[in-house]
Structures are given as C-alpha cells and as structure tokens.
Design a protein around this motif. Structure first.
Motif, PDB file in Angstrom:
ATOM      1  N   LYS A 170    -106.399  44.023  41.851  1.00 22.70           N
ATOM      2  CA  LYS A 170    -105.646  44.393  40.663  1.00 22.70           C
ATOM      3  C   LYS A 170    -105.554  45.910  40.522  1.00 22.70           C
ATOM      4  N   LYS A 171    -106.656  46.618  40.754  1.00 23.44           N
ATOM      5  CA  LYS A 171    -106.643  48.078  40.644  1.00 23.44           C
ATOM      6  C   LYS A 171    -105.706  48.690  41.669  1.00 23.44           C
ATOM      7  N   ARG A 172    -105.711  48.151  42.878  1.00 27.11           N
ATOM      8  CA  ARG A 172    -104.808  48.655  43.924  1.00 27.11           C
ATOM      9  C   ARG A 172    -103.352  48.386  43.543  1.00 27.11           C
ATOM     10  N   ARG A 173    -103.095  47.203  42.982  1.00 29.06           N
ATOM     11  CA  ARG A 173    -101.735  46.860  42.568  1.00 29.06           C
ATOM     12  C   ARG A 173    -101.283  47.770  41.432  1.00 29.06           C
ATOM     13  N   HIS A 174    -102.161  48.032  40.475  1.00 28.31           N
ATOM     14  CA  HIS A 174    -101.821  48.920  39.371  1.00 28.31           C
ATOM     15  C   HIS A 174    -101.519  50.332  39.890  1.00 28.31           C
ATOM     16  N   ALA A 175    -102.334  50.820  40.811  1.00 27.95           N
ATOM     17  CA  ALA A 175    -102.086  52.145  41.391  1.00 27.95           C
ATOM     18  C   ALA A 175    -100.744  52.167  42.120  1.00 27.95           C
ATOM     19  N   ILE A 183     -98.131  50.242  41.455  1.00 23.67           N
ATOM     20  CA  ILE A 183     -97.074  50.195  40.440  1.00 23.67           C
ATOM     21  C   ILE A 183     -96.821  51.591  39.887  1.00 23.67           C
ATOM     22  N   LEU A 184     -97.889  52.314  39.561  1.00 20.38           N
ATOM     23  CA  LEU A 184     -97.726  53.672  39.038  1.00 20.38           C
ATOM     24  C   LEU A 184     -97.040  54.567  40.058  1.00 20.38           C
ATOM     25  N   GLU A 185     -97.419  54.422  41.312  1.00 20.02           N
ATOM     26  CA  GLU A 185     -96.774  55.206  42.373  1.00 20.02           C
ATOM     27  C   GLU A 185     -95.292  54.850  42.462  1.00 20.02           C
ATOM     28  N   LEU A 186     -94.985  53.558  42.445  1.00 21.08           N
ATOM     29  CA  LEU A 186     -93.596  53.117  42.584  1.00 21.08           C
ATOM     30  C   LEU A 186     -92.715  53.604  41.447  1.00 21.08           C
ATOM     31  N   ILE A 187     -93.210  53.542  40.208  1.00 23.10           N
ATOM     32  CA  ILE A 187     -92.361  53.990  39.094  1.00 23.10           C
ATOM     33  C   ILE A 187     -92.228  55.505  39.060  1.00 23.10           C
ATOM     34  N   ASN A 188     -93.188  56.217  39.659  1.00 19.88           N
ATOM     35  CA  ASN A 188     -93.071  57.669  39.734  1.00 19.88           C
ATOM     36  C   ASN A 188     -92.067  58.105  40.799  1.00 19.88           C
ATOM     37  N   VAL A 189     -91.911  57.290  41.842  1.00 14.30           N
ATOM     38  CA  VAL A 189     -91.061  57.659  42.975  1.00 14.30           C
ATOM     39  C   VAL A 189     -89.656  57.058  42.853  1.00 14.30           C
ATOM     40  N   ASN A 190     -89.536  55.890  42.242  1.00  7.73           N
ATOM     41  CA  ASN A 190     -88.257  55.163  42.179  1.00  7.73           C
ATOM     42  C   ASN A 190     -87.800  54.996  40.737  1.00  7.73           C
ATOM     43  N   HIS A 191     -86.528  54.836  40.553  1.00  7.62           N
ATOM     44  CA  HIS A 191     -85.957  54.513  39.238  1.00  7.62           C
ATOM     45  C   HIS A 191     -85.907  52.989  39.124  1.00  7.62           C
ATOM     46  N   ILE A 192     -86.978  52.386  38.601  1.00  3.84           N
ATOM     47  CA  ILE A 192     -87.082  50.934  38.519  1.00  3.84           C
ATOM     48  C   ILE A 192     -86.686  50.483  37.121  1.00  3.84           C
ATOM     49  N   GLU A 193     -85.657  49.630  37.073  1.00  7.04           N
ATOM     50  CA  GLU A 193     -85.086  49.210  35.800  1.00  7.04           C
ATOM     51  C   GLU A 193     -85.573  47.854  35.317  1.00  7.04           C
ATOM     52  N   THR A 194     -85.933  46.946  36.238  1.00 11.68           N
ATOM     53  CA  THR A 194     -86.268  45.578  35.836  1.00 11.68           C
ATOM     54  C   THR A 194     -87.573  45.118  36.467  1.00 11.68           C
ATOM     55  N   GLN A 195     -88.120  44.058  35.895  1.00 16.50           N
ATOM     56  CA  GLN A 195     -89.320  43.462  36.474  1.00 16.50           C
ATOM     57  C   GLN A 195     -89.024  42.892  37.851  1.00 16.50           C
ATOM     58  N   GLU A 196     -87.835  42.339  38.030  1.00 14.61           N
ATOM     59  CA  GLU A 196     -87.451  41.779  39.329  1.00 14.61           C
ATOM     60  C   GLU A 196     -87.401  42.881  40.396  1.00 14.61           C
ATOM     61  N   GLU A 197     -86.884  44.027  40.026  1.00 16.44           N
ATOM     62  CA  GLU A 197     -86.828  45.163  40.952  1.00 16.44           C
ATOM     63  C   GLU A 197     -88.240  45.634  41.307  1.00 16.44           C
ATOM     64  N   LEU A 198     -89.116  45.694  40.318  1.00 19.36           N
ATOM     65  CA  LEU A 198     -90.512  46.059  40.565  1.00 19.36           C
ATOM     66  C   LEU A 198     -91.169  45.033  41.471  1.00 19.36           C
ATOM     67  N   ASP A 251     -99.163  43.158  34.040  1.00 15.56           N
ATOM     68  CA  ASP A 251     -99.465  44.498  34.551  1.00 15.56           C
ATOM     69  C   ASP A 251     -98.758  45.570  33.719  1.00 15.56           C
ATOM     70  N   ILE A 252     -97.505  45.325  33.385  1.00 13.78           N
ATOM     71  CA  ILE A 252     -96.740  46.287  32.577  1.00 13.78           C
ATOM     72  C   ILE A 252     -97.419  46.480  31.225  1.00 13.78           C
ATOM     73  N   LYS A 253     -97.890  45.384  30.635  1.00 18.10           N
ATOM     74  CA  LYS A 253     -98.573  45.471  29.341  1.00 18.10           C
ATOM     75  C   LYS A 253     -99.899  46.218  29.476  1.00 18.10           C
ATOM     76  N   GLU A 254    -100.687  45.887  30.500  1.00 17.50           N
ATOM     77  CA  GLU A 254    -101.990  46.530  30.698  1.00 17.50           C
ATOM     78  C   GLU A 254    -101.850  48.019  31.018  1.00 17.50           C
ATOM     79  N   LEU A 255    -100.821  48.382  31.768  1.00 18.52           N
ATOM     80  CA  LEU A 255    -100.596  49.785  32.118  1.00 18.52           C
ATOM     81  C   LEU A 255     -99.879  50.551  31.005  1.00 18.52           C
TER      82      LEU A 255
END
Length: 153
Positions: A2-7, A9-24, A43-47
C-alpha cells in the motif's frame, strides 16, 4: 504494498495530468499495480487528493498544496544559483551546494512542504533531506532535478 502504491500515485499525479480514476488505474497497471476502482477511490481519500484546474483548463488530481514550481519562482532562483548536485541513498537525499549556500536552500526547501519529507538539516555546503520512504526520496530527487533543469533552460 500500500505504501509503495501510494508513493507511485503521488509520483504519477505529479508527472501526469490525470483527470479520472480510470486514467489513474491505467497508469498504475502500466507500473505493475493491478488494483480495482474501489481501491483507487480509497487511496484518493487516504492521500487526501483533490481536483484542481490545470493550466490546460481541465480538472486533474493534485495534493492540493501549492505548486513547487511556483515556490521555486518565489525563491528567486536560489536553487539554480546554489545547488551543485542532488542524489539519494535509501530514504535520504543529499544536496551539495556552493559553500555558504546550504542554509538558504534548506530554508527554501522547508517552506515548500514537500510530500514525504520528514525533515531537513544543513551545514555550510551540504543538505540532508530525510524522507519517509525510499520511494519518496526518489520522487524528491526527481522533482529537484526537474526544477534545476527548468531553471537552467
């Protein structure tokens, strides 16, 4: 996991313009994380991710914190004028600066409220940044390198 996935996710949203949960979900799958939409929603709620208007006029996922690039602009180029190199080992980042500049750079870093940074310490020409995990250290190093490249171009 979970911690790796959260990290990631944070990396992905910092690098990409992610608009939807499906895209994420698609980006996560490309990076080896096969998760359900329900897991992504949790994950979105926890982060505590939020949607904010991008420079392209679309709503994208974000941490909701001020852009680090905006903070870099406010520092008056202290990073590009002071930093020699950035590297990490495990969960610690080492920033080498020109003599006498580390305290100013460290103060600027502290004001930016980086996700995953536990704390900083500086000497005359060296800064150590303690991150929560090795993944956060990699992300921090990558973001600092981006900032230095942006400021040097």
């Amino acid at each position: 996991m979970k911690k790796r996935r959260h990290a990631k996710i944070l990396e992905l949203i910092n690098v990409n313009h992610i608009e939807t949960q499906e895209e994420l979900q698609m980006y996560l799958l490309k990076n080896g994380f096969d998760v359900t939409q329900a897991t992504i929603s949790r994950d979105i709620k926890e982060l505590r991710l939020v949607k904010e208007l991008s420079d392209r006029g679309r709503y994208i996922y974000s941490t909701g914190k001020k852009s680090n690039l905006d903070a870099v602009r406010r520092t008056g180029g202290i990073f590009s004028e002071s930093i020699i190199s950035v590297d990490h080992a495990l969960n610690t980042v080492c920033i080498r600066c020109f003599p006498g500049m580390a305290v100013a750079v460290c103060t600027a870093i502290d004001s930016m409220e980086w996700t995953g940074v536990v704390g900083t310490i500086s000497g005359d020409d060296t800064i150590f940044v303690l991150c929560k995990t090795e993944d956060f250290a990699k992300i921090f190093t990558m973001n600092m390198e981006k900032i230095l490249n942006v400021k040097n171009n």
